[in-house]
Design a protein around this motif. Structure first.
Motif, PDB file in Angstrom:
ATOM      1  N   LYS A   1       0.834  -1.208   0.000  1.00 21.97           N
ATOM      2  CA  LYS A   1       0.000   0.000   0.000  1.00 21.97           C
ATOM      3  C   LYS A   1       0.865   1.254   0.000  1.00 21.97           C
ATOM      4  O   LYS A   1       0.591   2.204  -0.731  1.00 21.97           O
ATOM      5  CB  LYS A   1      -0.901   0.015   1.245  1.00 21.97           C
ATOM      6  CG  LYS A   1      -2.197  -0.760   1.078  1.00 21.97           C
ATOM      7  CD  LYS A   1      -3.077  -0.514   2.288  1.00 21.97           C
ATOM      8  CE  LYS A   1      -4.498  -0.983   2.047  1.00 21.97           C
ATOM      9  NZ  LYS A   1      -5.296  -0.972   3.269  1.00 21.97           N
ATOM     10  N   LYS A   2       1.915   1.217   0.815  1.00 19.32           N
ATOM     11  CA  LYS A   2       2.807   2.383   0.924  1.00 19.32           C
ATOM     12  C   LYS A   2       3.429   2.698  -0.435  1.00 19.32           C
ATOM     13  O   LYS A   2       3.551   3.847  -0.823  1.00 19.32           O
ATOM     14  CB  LYS A   2       3.902   2.083   1.959  1.00 19.32           C
ATOM     15  CG  LYS A   2       4.365   3.311   2.719  1.00 19.32           C
ATOM     16  CD  LYS A   2       5.479   2.999   3.704  1.00 19.32           C
ATOM     17  CE  LYS A   2       5.103   1.997   4.785  1.00 19.32           C
ATOM     18  NZ  LYS A   2       6.278   1.413   5.440  1.00 19.32           N
ATOM     19  N   ARG A   3       3.785   1.651  -1.177  1.00 18.79           N
ATOM     20  CA  ARG A   3       4.452   1.869  -2.465  1.00 18.79           C
ATOM     21  C   ARG A   3       3.458   1.974  -3.619  1.00 18.79           C
ATOM     22  O   ARG A   3       3.853   2.269  -4.749  1.00 18.79           O
ATOM     23  CB  ARG A   3       5.455   0.738  -2.728  1.00 18.79           C
ATOM     24  CG  ARG A   3       6.711   0.829  -1.858  1.00 18.79           C
ATOM     25  CD  ARG A   3       7.673  -0.292  -2.166  1.00 18.79           C
ATOM     26  NE  ARG A   3       7.045  -1.583  -1.937  1.00 18.79           N
ATOM     27  CZ  ARG A   3       6.967  -2.163  -0.741  1.00 18.79           C
ATOM     28  NH1 ARG A   3       7.494  -1.579   0.311  1.00 18.79           N
ATOM     29  NH2 ARG A   3       6.356  -3.309  -0.604  1.00 18.79           N
ATOM     30  N   GLY A   4       2.180   1.677  -3.347  1.00 21.96           N
ATOM     31  CA  GLY A   4       1.152   1.839  -4.382  1.00 21.96           C
ATOM     32  C   GLY A   4       1.223   0.828  -5.503  1.00 21.96           C
ATOM     33  O   GLY A   4       0.814   1.105  -6.638  1.00 21.96           O
TER      34      GLY A   4
ATOM     35  N   ALA B   1      -9.074  -8.958  -2.612  1.00 26.39           N
ATOM     36  CA  ALA B   1      -9.143  -8.186  -3.860  1.00 26.39           C
ATOM     37  C   ALA B   1     -10.069  -6.982  -3.697  1.00 26.39           C
ATOM     38  O   ALA B   1      -9.739  -5.871  -4.133  1.00 26.39           O
ATOM     39  CB  ALA B   1      -9.629  -9.079  -4.998  1.00 26.39           C
ATOM     40  N   LEU B   2     -11.221  -7.189  -3.062  1.00 25.24           N
ATOM     41  CA  LEU B   2     -12.170  -6.081  -2.879  1.00 25.24           C
ATOM     42  C   LEU B   2     -11.589  -5.016  -1.957  1.00 25.24           C
ATOM     43  O   LEU B   2     -11.709  -3.817  -2.222  1.00 25.24           O
ATOM     44  CB  LEU B   2     -13.493  -6.608  -2.316  1.00 25.24           C
ATOM     45  CG  LEU B   2     -14.296  -7.517  -3.259  1.00 25.24           C
ATOM     46  CD1 LEU B   2     -15.580  -7.978  -2.578  1.00 25.24           C
ATOM     47  CD2 LEU B   2     -14.615  -6.812  -4.580  1.00 25.24           C
ATOM     48  N   GLU B   3     -10.931  -5.470  -0.891  1.00 20.69           N
ATOM     49  CA  GLU B   3     -10.365  -4.496   0.060  1.00 20.69           C
ATOM     50  C   GLU B   3      -9.265  -3.647  -0.575  1.00 20.69           C
ATOM     51  O   GLU B   3      -9.074  -2.494  -0.195  1.00 20.69           O
ATOM     52  CB  GLU B   3      -9.789  -5.223   1.286  1.00 20.69           C
ATOM     53  CG  GLU B   3     -10.865  -5.815   2.182  1.00 20.69           C
ATOM     54  CD  GLU B   3     -10.276  -6.448   3.443  1.00 20.69           C
ATOM     55  OE1 GLU B   3      -9.215  -5.997   3.913  1.00 20.69           O
ATOM     56  OE2 GLU B   3     -10.887  -7.405   3.941  1.00 20.69           O
ATOM     57  N   LEU B   4      -8.539  -4.230  -1.544  1.00 21.18           N
ATOM     58  CA  LEU B   4      -7.375  -3.538  -2.110  1.00 21.18           C
ATOM     59  C   LEU B   4      -7.653  -2.964  -3.502  1.00 21.18           C
ATOM     60  O   LEU B   4      -6.727  -2.499  -4.178  1.00 21.18           O
ATOM     61  CB  LEU B   4      -6.183  -4.504  -2.180  1.00 21.18           C
ATOM     62  CG  LEU B   4      -5.763  -5.123  -0.837  1.00 21.18           C
ATOM     63  CD1 LEU B   4      -4.618  -6.101  -1.029  1.00 21.18           C
ATOM     64  CD2 LEU B   4      -5.358  -4.028   0.152  1.00 21.18           C
ATOM     65  N   ALA B   5      -8.925  -2.994  -3.896  1.00 18.87           N
ATOM     66  CA  ALA B   5      -9.261  -2.651  -5.285  1.00 18.87           C
ATOM     67  C   ALA B   5      -8.807  -1.251  -5.690  1.00 18.87           C
ATOM     68  O   ALA B   5      -8.503  -1.021  -6.862  1.00 18.87           O
ATOM     69  CB  ALA B   5     -10.765  -2.813  -5.506  1.00 18.87           C
ATOM     70  N   ARG B   6      -8.741  -0.318  -4.745  1.00 20.77           N
ATOM     71  CA  ARG B   6      -8.339   1.057  -5.094  1.00 20.77           C
ATOM     72  C   ARG B   6      -6.876   1.330  -4.791  1.00 20.77           C
ATOM     73  O   ARG B   6      -6.445   2.475  -4.804  1.00 20.77           O
ATOM     74  CB  ARG B   6      -9.228   2.055  -4.324  1.00 20.77           C
ATOM     75  CG  ARG B   6     -10.729   1.893  -4.551  1.00 20.77           C
ATOM     76  CD  ARG B   6     -11.142   2.235  -5.974  1.00 20.77           C
ATOM     77  NE  ARG B   6     -10.917   3.632  -6.304  1.00 20.77           N
ATOM     78  CZ  ARG B   6     -11.808   4.621  -6.123  1.00 20.77           C
ATOM     79  NH1 ARG B   6     -12.991   4.344  -5.632  1.00 20.77           N
ATOM     80  NH2 ARG B   6     -11.528   5.866  -6.447  1.00 20.77           N
ATOM     81  N   SER B   7      -6.130   0.281  -4.457  1.00 23.79           N
ATOM     82  CA  SER B   7      -4.736   0.482  -4.022  1.00 23.79           C
ATOM     83  C   SER B   7      -3.696   0.026  -5.047  1.00 23.79           C
ATOM     84  O   SER B   7      -2.508  -0.073  -4.720  1.00 23.79           O
ATOM     85  CB  SER B   7      -4.485  -0.275  -2.708  1.00 23.79           C
ATOM     86  OG  SER B   7      -5.420   0.103  -1.733  1.00 23.79           O
ATOM     87  N   LYS B   8      -4.143  -0.307  -6.261  1.00 23.59           N
ATOM     88  CA  LYS B   8      -3.238  -0.805  -7.314  1.00 23.59           C
ATOM     89  C   LYS B   8      -2.537  -2.104  -6.896  1.00 23.59           C
ATOM     90  O   LYS B   8      -1.395  -2.387  -7.269  1.00 23.59           O
ATOM     91  CB  LYS B   8      -2.194   0.253  -7.720  1.00 23.59           C
ATOM     92  CG  LYS B   8      -2.793   1.604  -8.058  1.00 23.59           C
ATOM     93  CD  LYS B   8      -2.409   2.041  -9.458  1.00 23.59           C
ATOM     94  CE  LYS B   8      -3.076   3.330  -9.894  1.00 23.59           C
ATOM     95  NZ  LYS B   8      -4.403   3.132 -10.495  1.00 23.59           N
TER      96      LYS B   8
END
Ligand code: NAD
Length: 262
Positions: free
Chosen positions: A132-135, A172-179
């Motif tokens: 998440k930090k690195r996107g 996948a749903l939780e991270l969907a906006r995090s690339k």
């Protein structure tokens, strides 16, 4: 320039079979790789050094035991300390045990759930903050046709692999906006030394020819009557790491010669 230059991939259970093929595929695309799993230290070191030499990347080995949550967290921390990131996480370590439900040893159940299901939870949980930090991130789990259908006598394995399918969708749903994408690959029978070694005994026990053993026993459920290869699975895992796969997330990708179409 490989598509994974500058990236780091952790592949659990990569001292043999599908995991080793994935580690080699990522290394061939320029990633540094972390190899993990059991085996004779000399064999593991030979394989690690060969990957480094062949692909001109850095390869390190971690003996983290996937039954132990603390060692899984340590595997992720060790990788981040060494290379600065875990960009690709492949949850691949797995074991099998076959027995009727009423005779299924509870400690076998616990071990299969720990290695084939809970280890993926612990590794994902540890790796996601850095991703998440690195996107950017790619999470891939080796599930199985048994994440979609069952076979008798494999209660723990089938339960664990169905669990992986659900965990994959949720993450996948939780991270969907995090690339960060999260997918699983579901192979049918894959040609590994483990499978190959069963053939002579089965030929003798059933008085069958090699071809009959392969098609009527081992590949009874696989319509193509051909094994999946470890390189084919690794190639799909590598594709999932590409930019072209950025919109594939939450998927359970079958590679089973038509098994689950039937
Ligand atoms: P394999 O036995 O060749 O590899 C399994 C790997 O997991 C090895 O590196 C082993 O050392 C490692 N491992 C086992 N216990 C471990 C532990 N406690 N901690 C760390 N590592 C551990 O088997 P494979 O066929 O390459 O299987 C890899 C994955 O593919 C598994 O999850 C398996 O369920 C799945 N799969 C295999 C097939 C097949 O037909 N071979 C089909 C579908 C799915």
């Amino acid at each position: 320039m490989g598509i994974l230059n500058g990236k780091t991939a952790v592949v659990t259970g990569s001292t043999s079979g599908i995991g080793l093929a994935c580690a080699r595929a990522f290394a061939s695309a320029g990633a540094n790789v972390v190899i993990n799993g059991m085996g004779a230290p000399d064999d593991i070191e030979r394989e690690r050094a060969a990957i480094e030499r062949e692909f001109a990347i850095k390869a390190i080995y971690s003996p983290a035991d996937m039954t132990k949550p603390r060692e899984i967290t340590w595997l992720v921390a060790y990788t981040e300390d060494t290379f600065g990131s875990v960009d690709i996480l492949v949850n691949n370590a797995g074991i099998q045990h076959v027995a009727p439900i009423e005779e299924f040893a509870p400690e076998k159940w616990d071990a299969i759930i720990a290695i084939n299901l809970s280890a993926a939870f612990h590794a994902i949980r540890a790796a996601v903050p850095g991703m998440k930090k690195r996107g950017w991130g790619r999470i891939i789990t080796t599930a199985s046709a048994h994440s979609l259908v069952a076979s008798p006598f494999k209660s723990a394995y089938v339960a664990a692999k169905h669990g992986i399918a659900g965990l994959t969708k949720t993450v996948a749903l939780e991270l969907a906006r995090s690339k960060i994408t999260c997918n699983c690959i579901s192979p049918g029978y894959v040609w590994t030394p483990l499978v190959e070694k069963q053939i002579p005994n089965t030929m003798a026990a059933r008085r069958m020819h090699r071809d009959e053993v392969i098609s009527d026993v081992l590949l009874a459920a696989q319509p193509t009557k051909e094994f999946v290869t470890v390189e084919q699975v690794a190639s799909l895992a590598l594709f999932l790491c590409s930019d072209d796969a950025a919109q594939i997330t939450g998927a359970n990708l079958s590679m089973d010669g038509g098994w689950t179409a039937a």
